[in-house]
Scaffold this motif. Structure first.
Motif, PDB file in Angstrom:
ATOM      1  N   LYS A 292       0.833  -1.197   0.000  1.00 45.35           N
ATOM      2  CA  LYS A 292       0.000   0.000   0.000  1.00 45.35           C
ATOM      3  C   LYS A 292       0.872   1.254   0.000  1.00 45.35           C
ATOM      4  CE  LYS A 292      -0.232   0.203   5.051  1.00 45.35           C
ATOM      5  NZ  LYS A 292      -1.087   0.232   6.239  1.00 45.35           N
ATOM      6  N   PRO A 293       0.306   2.383  -0.420  1.00 47.65           N
ATOM      7  CA  PRO A 293       1.080   3.627  -0.344  1.00 47.65           C
ATOM      8  C   PRO A 293       1.343   4.009   1.096  1.00 47.65           C
ATOM      9  CG  PRO A 293      -1.203   4.084  -0.917  1.00 47.65           C
ATOM     10  CD  PRO A 293      -1.040   2.602  -0.974  1.00 47.65           C
ATOM     11  N   PRO A 294       2.408   4.752   1.347  1.00 49.25           N
ATOM     12  CA  PRO A 294       2.701   5.153   2.734  1.00 49.25           C
ATOM     13  C   PRO A 294       1.637   6.101   3.253  1.00 49.25           C
ATOM     14  CG  PRO A 294       4.095   6.353   1.205  1.00 49.25           C
ATOM     15  CD  PRO A 294       3.372   5.319   0.396  1.00 49.25           C
ATOM     16  N   PRO A 295       1.502   6.195   4.564  1.00 48.10           N
ATOM     17  CA  PRO A 295       0.525   7.138   5.119  1.00 48.10           C
ATOM     18  C   PRO A 295       0.927   8.571   4.824  1.00 48.10           C
ATOM     19  CG  PRO A 295       1.933   6.257   6.854  1.00 48.10           C
ATOM     20  CD  PRO A 295       2.257   5.489   5.616  1.00 48.10           C
ATOM     21  N   THR A 296      -0.028   9.452   4.857  1.00 42.97           N
ATOM     22  CA  THR A 296       0.280  10.863   4.636  1.00 42.97           C
ATOM     23  C   THR A 296       0.890  11.459   5.898  1.00 42.97           C
ATOM     24  OG1 THR A 296      -1.866  11.657   5.419  1.00 42.97           O
ATOM     25  CG2 THR A 296      -1.706  11.036   3.087  1.00 42.97           C
ATOM     26  N   LYS A 297       1.597  12.547   5.725  1.00 45.03           N
ATOM     27  CA  LYS A 297       2.182  13.233   6.872  1.00 45.03           C
ATOM     28  C   LYS A 297       1.090  13.680   7.837  1.00 45.03           C
ATOM     29  CE  LYS A 297       5.602  16.723   8.157  1.00 45.03           C
ATOM     30  NZ  LYS A 297       4.863  17.135   9.362  1.00 45.03           N
ATOM     31  N   LYS A 298      -0.052  14.088   7.291  1.00 47.87           N
ATOM     32  CA  LYS A 298      -1.159  14.516   8.133  1.00 47.87           C
ATOM     33  C   LYS A 298      -1.655  13.360   8.989  1.00 47.87           C
ATOM     34  CE  LYS A 298      -5.736  16.703   7.874  1.00 47.87           C
ATOM     35  NZ  LYS A 298      -6.774  17.254   6.957  1.00 47.87           N
ATOM     36  N   GLN A 299      -1.764  12.175   8.397  1.00 52.54           N
ATOM     37  CA  GLN A 299      -2.213  11.002   9.153  1.00 52.54           C
ATOM     38  C   GLN A 299      -1.209  10.626  10.238  1.00 52.54           C
ATOM     39  OE1 GLN A 299      -2.560   8.400   5.753  1.00 52.54           O
ATOM     40  NE2 GLN A 299      -4.805   8.550   5.719  1.00 52.54           N
ATOM     41  N   VAL A 300       0.078  10.690   9.894  1.00 49.17           N
ATOM     42  CA  VAL A 300       1.122  10.345  10.862  1.00 49.17           C
ATOM     43  C   VAL A 300       1.129  11.349  12.008  1.00 49.17           C
ATOM     44  CG1 VAL A 300       3.607  10.103  11.210  1.00 49.17           C
ATOM     45  CG2 VAL A 300       2.550   9.174   9.146  1.00 49.17           C
ATOM     46  N   ASP A 301       1.066  12.624  11.678  1.00 51.75           N
ATOM     47  CA  ASP A 301       1.093  13.663  12.705  1.00 51.75           C
ATOM     48  C   ASP A 301      -0.105  13.534  13.647  1.00 51.75           C
ATOM     49  OD1 ASP A 301       3.422  14.693  11.710  1.00 51.75           O
ATOM     50  OD2 ASP A 301       2.478  16.336  10.605  1.00 51.75           O
ATOM     51  N   PHE A 302      -1.267  13.217  13.077  1.00 56.51           N
ATOM     52  CA  PHE A 302      -2.468  13.063  13.915  1.00 56.51           C
ATOM     53  C   PHE A 302      -2.314  11.894  14.872  1.00 56.51           C
ATOM     54  CE2 PHE A 302      -6.595  11.173  14.821  1.00 56.51           C
ATOM     55  CZ  PHE A 302      -7.311  12.269  15.291  1.00 56.51           C
ATOM     56  N   ALA A 303      -1.828  10.751  14.356  1.00 62.13           N
ATOM     57  CA  ALA A 303      -1.668   9.562  15.188  1.00 62.13           C
ATOM     58  C   ALA A 303      -0.633   9.790  16.289  1.00 62.13           C
ATOM     59  CB  ALA A 303      -1.261   8.378  14.313  1.00 62.13           C
ATOM     60  N   LEU A 304       0.458  10.484  15.967  1.00 63.50           N
ATOM     61  CA  LEU A 304       1.484  10.776  16.964  1.00 63.50           C
ATOM     62  C   LEU A 304       0.954  11.706  18.045  1.00 63.50           C
ATOM     63  CD1 LEU A 304       4.434  11.246  14.472  1.00 63.50           C
ATOM     64  CD2 LEU A 304       4.386   9.534  16.293  1.00 63.50           C
ATOM     65  N   ASN A 305       0.289  12.768  17.630  1.00 66.40           N
ATOM     66  CA  ASN A 305      -0.257  13.728  18.583  1.00 66.40           C
ATOM     67  C   ASN A 305      -1.313  13.078  19.471  1.00 66.40           C
ATOM     68  OD1 ASN A 305      -0.463  16.633  19.459  1.00 66.40           O
ATOM     69  ND2 ASN A 305      -2.590  16.301  18.820  1.00 66.40           N
ATOM     70  N   ASN A 306      -2.093  12.186  18.886  1.00 64.42           N
ATOM     71  CA  ASN A 306      -3.147  11.498  19.626  1.00 64.42           C
ATOM     72  C   ASN A 306      -2.579  10.535  20.663  1.00 64.42           C
ATOM     73  OD1 ASN A 306      -5.994  11.214  19.954  1.00 64.42           O
ATOM     74  ND2 ASN A 306      -5.907   9.232  18.915  1.00 64.42           N
ATOM     75  N   SER A 307      -1.299  10.179  20.480  1.00 63.74           N
ATOM     76  CA  SER A 307      -0.628   9.260  21.408  1.00 63.74           C
ATOM     77  C   SER A 307       0.332   9.983  22.342  1.00 63.74           C
ATOM     78  CB  SER A 307       0.144   8.198  20.601  1.00 63.74           C
ATOM     79  OG  SER A 307      -0.716   7.482  19.760  1.00 63.74           O
ATOM     80  N   ASN A 308       0.220  11.315  22.380  1.00 62.54           N
ATOM     81  CA  ASN A 308       1.070  12.145  23.244  1.00 62.54           C
ATOM     82  C   ASN A 308       2.553  12.022  22.893  1.00 62.54           C
ATOM     83  OD1 ASN A 308      -1.052  13.211  24.831  1.00 62.54           O
ATOM     84  ND2 ASN A 308      -1.126  11.304  26.010  1.00 62.54           N
ATOM     85  N   LEU A 309       2.818  11.835  21.597  1.00 61.06           N
ATOM     86  CA  LEU A 309       4.190  11.829  21.108  1.00 61.06           C
ATOM     87  C   LEU A 309       4.411  13.142  20.369  1.00 61.06           C
ATOM     88  CD1 LEU A 309       4.312   8.142  19.817  1.00 61.06           C
ATOM     89  CD2 LEU A 309       5.521   9.055  21.808  1.00 61.06           C
ATOM     90  N   LYS A 310       5.156  14.032  20.992  1.00 61.32           N
ATOM     91  CA  LYS A 310       5.317  15.397  20.496  1.00 61.32           C
ATOM     92  C   LYS A 310       6.657  15.563  19.784  1.00 61.32           C
ATOM     93  CE  LYS A 310       1.449  16.284  22.568  1.00 61.32           C
ATOM     94  NZ  LYS A 310       0.198  16.401  21.786  1.00 61.32           N
ATOM     95  N   ALA A 311       6.641  16.216  18.655  1.00 58.42           N
ATOM     96  CA  ALA A 311       7.853  16.401  17.861  1.00 58.42           C
ATOM     97  C   ALA A 311       8.869  17.254  18.604  1.00 58.42           C
ATOM     98  CB  ALA A 311       7.501  17.035  16.520  1.00 58.42           C
ATOM     99  N   VAL A 312      10.118  16.803  18.597  1.00 57.14           N
ATOM    100  CA  VAL A 312      11.230  17.565  19.164  1.00 57.14           C
ATOM    101  C   VAL A 312      11.934  18.327  18.049  1.00 57.14           C
ATOM    102  CG1 VAL A 312      13.404  17.446  20.426  1.00 57.14           C
ATOM    103  CG2 VAL A 312      11.521  15.893  21.025  1.00 57.14           C
ATOM    104  N   HIS A 313      12.374  17.618  17.041  1.00 57.55           N
ATOM    105  CA  HIS A 313      12.961  18.249  15.867  1.00 57.55           C
ATOM    106  C   HIS A 313      13.128  17.226  14.752  1.00 57.55           C
ATOM    107  CE1 HIS A 313      16.601  17.115  18.312  1.00 57.55           C
ATOM    108  NE2 HIS A 313      16.841  16.448  17.183  1.00 57.55           N
TER     109      HIS A 313
END
Length: 329
Positions: A292-313
């Motif tokens: 399958k095609p890779p997930p979109t950045k929007k989908q990845v960012d939503f899933a990470l944020n929803n799991s309390n995984l916050k971007a550092v850099h």
């Protein structure tokens, strides 16, 4: 109108294809290993048993394409050839290049276009990930991925004597886990791999005499437990192979991390829910086999944020892009 266009671009592609074929065949003949110093065609023929006339023609063709250097009747490697194509180099990539050529070949593409084979990808069914794990060991060092990884973790874990627990999810070769264990000698590292790959991972770790420091966990990271109480989880190039809901997958990772610990994600995303233009050529055979095609950045960012995984850099891992995240509560 005819005078304004030419077919030159197609002939240029043909020459590039021939140049690539030449490189692959030269690697198969191991000619670069005889060119760490100046050598004549006659000297190489005497050492290898190859036909002197034909080895001369091969060397001339390699020189014409810029793969080797020539002075008088002697040939020798470029700096890149000595570093990556001679078997005397610890960063020898010949086997890796040949494997990747076979892995991504488009030779039978026309047959797949003509016929719907109803292929559905299942883990391990499309690519030989066991062999891939083995051939990527020198590649990870040669392309700078190991250095990027170590530089990143040193910035996060400044105390080399700390007792840490690290997981390389779908880690294949186990290189990241081994390097982490080397730099943090009081720590323990784990590689989680599919059963079809795990034996190869264990053998690589054993060959590096790291079996007492790095353990291999076996299973399907989509459905099986991945362990707990990690200070760092690394996931490199695995999002294309997640079959679970992406939100649930990221929550699993977050649960496995201690609070204020880190998740290093390296991968490629699409800007739309389609196949990414930048990667479709190298992944085309896999896509036609059902990946399958890779997930979109929007989908990845939503899933990470929803799991309390916050971007550092953001980070650069060799040729790949990634991002470091921190679990916050």
């Amino acid at each position: 109108m005819q005078s304004e266009i030419t077919p030159d671009s197609y002939y240029q592609v043909l020459r590039q294809y021939q140049s690539a074929q030449l490189l692959f065949e030269a690697i198969k003949s191991d000619v670069f290993s005889y060119l760490d110093g100046p050598a004549s065609a006659k000297e190489i023929a005497e050492k290898t048993g190859y036909c002197e006339k034909n080895i001369e023609l091969l060397l001339l063709a390699l020189f014409s394409c810029g793969y080797i250097e020539k002075q008088d009747n002697y040939y020798y490697n470029t700096k890149e050839g000595t570093a990556y194509l001679s078997k005397s180099s610890p960063y020898y990539l010949g086997k890796t290049i040949l494997f990747r050529e076979e892995m991504t070949t488009l030779y039978n593409l026309a047959d797949k276009v003509k016929c719907d084979l109803n292929n559905t990808y299942t883990s391990g069914s499309c690519y030989d990930f066991s062999s891939l794990a083995e051939v990527t060991v020198p590649e990870m060092y040669a392309t700078g991925r190991v250095k990027s990884f170590i530089d990143e973790v040193k910035n996060v874990f400044t105390n080399s004597s700390a007792q840490l627990k690290m997981l390389d999810l779908g880690g294949g070769s186990g290189v990241f886990a081994m390097e982490f264990a080397k730099h943090y000698p009081n720590s323990k590292a784990y590689v989680f791999e599919h059963p079809s790959v795990a034996n190869t991972t264990s053998r690589i770790i054993s060959n590096h005499k790291m079996e007492n420091r790095v353990s291999v966990l076996t299973g399907d990271f989509n459905t099986d437990d991945i362990g707990e109480s990690y200070n760092l989880i690394v996931a490199s190039g695995i999002l294309d192979f997640t079959t679970e809901n992406l939100n649930n997958f990221m929550k699993k990772i977050a649960v496995a991390l201690l609070d204020d610990s880190y998740f290093l994600l390296v991968g490629r995303y699409s800007d739309t829910e389609s196949y990414p233009k930048e990667n479709i050529l190298s992944w085309l055979s896999g896509y036609m086999n059902g990946i399958k095609p890779p997930p979109t950045k929007k989908q990845v960012d939503f899933a990470l944020n929803n799991s309390n995984l916050k971007a550092v850099h953001a980070i650069q891992s060799g040729q790949f892009l990634g991002c470091l995240y921190k679990k916050v509560v």
